[in-house]
Design a protein around this motif. Structure first.
Motif, PDB file in Angstrom:
ATOM      1  N   ARG A  30       0.819  -1.220   0.156  1.00  0.00           N
ATOM      2  CA  ARG A  30      -0.015   0.049  -0.059  1.00  0.00           C
ATOM      3  C   ARG A  30       0.874   1.190  -0.054  1.00  0.00           C
ATOM      4  NH1 ARG A  30      -3.488  -2.939   3.563  1.00  0.00           N
ATOM      5  NH2 ARG A  30      -2.327  -1.978   5.196  1.00  0.00           N
ATOM      6  N   GLU A  31       1.813   1.460   0.805  1.00  0.00           N
ATOM      7  CA  GLU A  31       2.552   2.593   1.005  1.00  0.00           C
ATOM      8  C   GLU A  31       3.769   2.766  -0.457  1.00  0.00           C
ATOM      9  OE1 GLU A  31       3.045   4.922   3.339  1.00  0.00           O
ATOM     10  OE2 GLU A  31       0.941   4.130   3.556  1.00  0.00           O
ATOM     11  N   LEU A  32       4.024   1.399  -0.757  1.00  0.00           N
ATOM     12  CA  LEU A  32       4.832   1.570  -2.066  1.00  0.00           C
ATOM     13  C   LEU A  32       4.170   2.020  -3.254  1.00  0.00           C
ATOM     14  CD1 LEU A  32       7.504   1.162  -3.454  1.00  0.00           C
ATOM     15  CD2 LEU A  32       6.847  -1.393  -4.036  1.00  0.00           C
ATOM     16  N   PHE A  33       2.933   1.387  -3.575  1.00  0.00           N
ATOM     17  CA  PHE A  33       2.119   1.942  -4.451  1.00  0.00           C
ATOM     18  C   PHE A  33       1.843   3.580  -4.338  1.00  0.00           C
ATOM     19  CE2 PHE A  33       0.270  -2.481  -5.036  1.00  0.00           C
ATOM     20  CZ  PHE A  33       1.555  -2.826  -5.659  1.00  0.00           C
ATOM     21  N   ARG A  34       1.567   3.925  -3.016  1.00  0.00           N
ATOM     22  CA  ARG A  34       1.185   5.396  -2.996  1.00  0.00           C
ATOM     23  C   ARG A  34       2.453   6.228  -3.158  1.00  0.00           C
ATOM     24  NH1 ARG A  34       2.153   9.154   1.036  1.00  0.00           N
ATOM     25  NH2 ARG A  34       3.232   7.626   2.456  1.00  0.00           N
ATOM     26  N   LEU A  35       3.529   5.743  -2.828  1.00  0.00           N
ATOM     27  CA  LEU A  35       4.806   6.759  -2.771  1.00  0.00           C
ATOM     28  C   LEU A  35       5.033   6.662  -4.383  1.00  0.00           C
ATOM     29  CD1 LEU A  35       6.997   5.326   0.026  1.00  0.00           C
ATOM     30  CD2 LEU A  35       6.011   7.785  -0.169  1.00  0.00           C
ATOM     31  N   LYS A  65      20.877  -1.131  -3.047  1.00  0.00           N
ATOM     32  CA  LYS A  65      20.748  -0.115  -3.808  1.00  0.00           C
ATOM     33  C   LYS A  65      19.934  -0.092  -5.139  1.00  0.00           C
ATOM     34  CE  LYS A  65      25.418   0.124  -4.347  1.00  0.00           C
ATOM     35  NZ  LYS A  65      25.485  -1.053  -3.467  1.00  0.00           N
ATOM     36  N   GLY A  66      20.307  -1.245  -5.741  1.00  0.00           N
ATOM     37  CA  GLY A  66      19.347  -1.592  -7.045  1.00  0.00           C
ATOM     38  C   GLY A  66      18.099  -1.788  -6.690  1.00  0.00           C
ATOM     39  N   GLY A  67      17.802  -2.318  -5.480  1.00  0.00           N
ATOM     40  CA  GLY A  67      16.248  -2.635  -5.455  1.00  0.00           C
ATOM     41  C   GLY A  67      15.471  -1.302  -5.206  1.00  0.00           C
ATOM     42  N   ALA A 230      13.575   0.152   4.140  1.00  0.00           N
ATOM     43  CA  ALA A 230      14.765   1.021   3.533  1.00  0.00           C
ATOM     44  C   ALA A 230      13.976   1.541   2.276  1.00  0.00           C
ATOM     45  CB  ALA A 230      15.942   0.302   3.143  1.00  0.00           C
ATOM     46  N   ARG A 231      13.379   0.811   1.357  1.00  0.00           N
ATOM     47  CA  ARG A 231      12.798   1.416   0.198  1.00  0.00           C
ATOM     48  C   ARG A 231      11.649   2.488   0.431  1.00  0.00           C
ATOM     49  NH1 ARG A 231      11.838  -4.723  -1.789  1.00  0.00           N
ATOM     50  NH2 ARG A 231      13.977  -5.166  -2.154  1.00  0.00           N
ATOM     51  N   LEU A 232      10.960   2.247   1.461  1.00  0.00           N
ATOM     52  CA  LEU A 232       9.949   3.152   1.849  1.00  0.00           C
ATOM     53  C   LEU A 232      10.479   4.375   2.265  1.00  0.00           C
ATOM     54  CD1 LEU A 232       7.242   0.917   3.316  1.00  0.00           C
ATOM     55  CD2 LEU A 232       7.380   1.439   0.647  1.00  0.00           C
ATOM     56  N   HIS A 237      11.752  10.187   1.810  1.00  0.00           N
ATOM     57  CA  HIS A 237      12.594  11.276   2.162  1.00  0.00           C
ATOM     58  C   HIS A 237      12.981  11.766   0.667  1.00  0.00           C
ATOM     59  CE1 HIS A 237      16.710  12.991   2.488  1.00  0.00           C
ATOM     60  NE2 HIS A 237      16.179  13.199   3.731  1.00  0.00           N
ATOM     61  N   LEU A 238      13.278  11.136  -0.430  1.00  0.00           N
ATOM     62  CA  LEU A 238      13.517  11.752  -1.548  1.00  0.00           C
ATOM     63  C   LEU A 238      12.609  12.898  -2.013  1.00  0.00           C
ATOM     64  CD1 LEU A 238      14.860  11.938  -4.270  1.00  0.00           C
ATOM     65  CD2 LEU A 238      14.031   9.971  -5.085  1.00  0.00           C
TER      66      LEU A 238
END
Length: 278
Positions: A30-35, A65-67, A230-232, A237-238
């Motif tokens: 859910r958070e990944l798709f929102r971001l 990093k690649g992920g 880490a991804r989220l 942050h970006l």
């Protein structure tokens, strides 16, 4: 890509069939798709305002990093957001000004460039493996702050991430690559040697962060033992580093297809058809 993460979780002994695990994965998606939806807005803003953005991703081998780069670019236009992952310099490039081979990849207006490793190779792998002299290393540390200040003065937004993982987590991820035929290509002799020289890399990293953390382009450290978090955290942050906003889009109207009585569609020869195995 997400199925690969489940395999790593299983290797780590994480129970992947319980409700807590399933709920955590649902929250992650859910958070990944929102971001990622926000990243599309950021992309449109960069393209519309002709901003220039450079994002550096550094960290130990297998730090993730690649992920995170894949998740950032997954739904973006490759003409706006592109990834640069340069190989080791060739003989000609070794004689050039150190930053020269990176400069052609810098963005024009309306572009985002994500460097999967960058000019900081000199402060990391080249230093630890002895691929540069002490004088070359010191010249790098003298030059890189001025180089990055020049980039910022030219209008480039420069964001630098260091992905930080523990000794134990890197060991686990390397085992995952060794035992996964689809990931073995990620392992090089240099990766294995970096594992042996963990402490040397630690000293090099600490010195690099200390000497190149400038106000115009500070370092941001991403705790990365938990890949999904880490991804989220990195993407969130970006997004916070740029004053983007949703760009109004004109309403899209699909035009009617024109039809003509003399139109004839000729059959494609069977010999040209891809075999239908599935």
């Amino acid at each position: 890509m997400e199925l690969e993460d489940r395999n790593i979780d299983q290797l780590a002994g994480v129970l992947t069939d319980g409700d807590d695990y399933k709920n955590a994965r649902q929250h992650y998606f859910r958070e990944l798709f929102r971001l990622q939806g926000e990243l599309v807005k950021l992309q449109d803003w960069v393209a519309t305002t002709k901003r220039k953005v450079v994002i550096l991703f550094e960290g130990r081998d297998a730090a993730g990093k690649g992920g995170v780069i894949k998740r950032i670019t997954q739904r973006l236009n490759p003409r706006v957001a592109r990834v640069v992952a340069l190989p080791a310099p060739n003989d000609r490039e070794k004689t050039q000004w150190y930053f020269q081979r990176y400069v052609p990849h810098l963005p024009a207006g309306g572009e985002m460039v994500l460097f999967d490793r960058s000019w900081y190779n000199r402060a990391g792998v080249e230093r630890v493996m002895g691929f540069c002299t002490d004088d070359e290393l010191e010249e790098f540390f003298r030059s890189v702050p001025e180089f990055e200040k020049m980039l910022v003065r030219s209008g480039i937004v420069l964001i630098k991430y260091w992905f930080s993982i523990s000794d134990e987590e890197q060991h686990l991820r390397f085992l995952g690559r060794i035992h996964d035929p689809l990931k073995q290509w990620k392992l090089s002799p240099m990766d294995l040697e970096s594992r042996r020289r963990w402490e040397d890399y630690t000293g090099a990293k600490e010195d690099m962060l200390h000497r190149t953390n400038i106000a115009e382009a500070p370092w941001w450290v991403v705790p990365a033992d938990d890949k999904k978090a880490a991804r989220l955290n990195c993407i969130s942050h970006l997004l916070s580093q740029l004053p983007y906003h949703e760009t109004p889009r004109p309403e899209v109207v699909l035009p009617a297809r024109e039809r003509h009585e003399d139109y004839v569609r000729h059959p494609v020869p069977q010999s040209m058809i891809v075999p239908q195995l599935y």
